[in-house]
Design a protein around this motif. Sequence first.
Motif, PDB file in Angstrom:
ATOM      1  N   HIS A  22       1.394  -1.249   0.451  1.00 31.96           N
ATOM      2  CA  HIS A  22      -0.565  -0.390   0.239  1.00 31.96           C
ATOM      3  C   HIS A  22       1.065   1.559   0.038  1.00 31.96           C
ATOM      4  N   LEU A  23       0.613   2.225  -0.562  1.00 34.27           N
ATOM      5  CA  LEU A  23       1.312   3.515  -0.957  1.00 34.27           C
ATOM      6  C   LEU A  23      -0.157   4.307  -0.622  1.00 34.27           C
ATOM      7  N   VAL A  24       0.539   5.318   0.419  1.00 32.08           N
ATOM      8  CA  VAL A  24      -0.808   6.469   0.968  1.00 32.08           C
ATOM      9  C   VAL A  24       0.805   7.852   1.399  1.00 32.08           C
ATOM     10  N   ILE A  25      -0.126   8.663   0.366  1.00 29.67           N
ATOM     11  CA  ILE A  25       0.614  10.686  -0.233  1.00 29.67           C
ATOM     12  C   ILE A  25      -0.156  10.793   1.281  1.00 29.67           C
ATOM     13  N   GLY A  26       0.442  11.705   1.856  1.00 30.97           N
ATOM     14  CA  GLY A  26      -0.703  12.765   2.938  1.00 30.97           C
ATOM     15  C   GLY A  26      -0.696  13.764   2.345  1.00 30.97           C
TER      16      GLY A  26
END
Length: 323
Positions: free
Chosen positions: A3-7
């Motif tokens: 999973h990739l999450v960008i804030g």
Amino acid sequence: MRHLVIGGGGPRAIVTGVGSILAIRCLGLSKFSTIGGISGGALPALFAADNSNLSNLLKRIVALDFSELLKRSEKGYDPLTAFAQVQNGEIVPQHKLLMRLLRKGALHTDRLGELVDKHTSEWPEQFWTLAMSDKAHVLFTKLGVFEYGFDGSVNVLSDEPAPLSLAIRATCAIPGILEAVEYRGRYLFDGSLSAYGACPVAWVRKHFMAGEHTIIRCFASGKDGKHNGLLWRVGRRLLCHDSGASPDDANSVADVNIEPSVPEIHPLRFKLSLEQKQLGILAGFNATVQELSRHAGLFREGLREQLPCATFEQLTDLAAAGF
């Protein structure tokens, strides 16, 4: 399962996020179960999920005037109407008076929506983003739109994906600055107001059931960190008062934490110089190369060898070569 999450972080999140996805592609990582972002981080997450041509993307972001995506709202709005004690024959609770004032905002995001529509109209399989109402988290995905109430309830708002442009505009709607976005009778605000924080790693663990060693987090910082933290806490308290306490640091820690620092770019200033954009993209790229290389053992497929770029021109050449 990865999973990739960008804030979030406004323009800073956009440019550093673009740099990060350039590095991720350069290093040979392509298989993700989910790719998500909130607020400004939603745009680079979308670019990553729809497999954008990186050379073209780099040119477009460098040339883009972010301030042109935001225009002043209509002047005919009278803010005093927000303080009316009765609406549609019903008494309005005190806390909702402020929400009605802030939902208008000083600027609208129609042009941001137009940019997204020009980029892609098809919802990418892995992409998700998150916005907030005064009662719930609202999750936008390819499978539909889901409302997670602060009281623990779950409601399917739509079994079809919402327009990408609407979802991006909703997650970027900074209270009092950018107009809230209406969807199914709800006014939606910036996803950073979530109790999961400005980079919702804990949301990915809980709602996408991410296991150990599977989450890559990208969240840029700068000199304004404490000021922004206070701003979001106040906004969360005033608009999403039942969403729960702010997350502790443990909830924001992923398995790979990419943290480019770009003090030159303030997240609430939308007019960026060419040099600022290049610095932000380069910072995101180099921080990602360094952090992913440090955790190379987590990736069974292995990583391509790549050194950080000393100049933006080197990065441009890499993108043009297609890695």
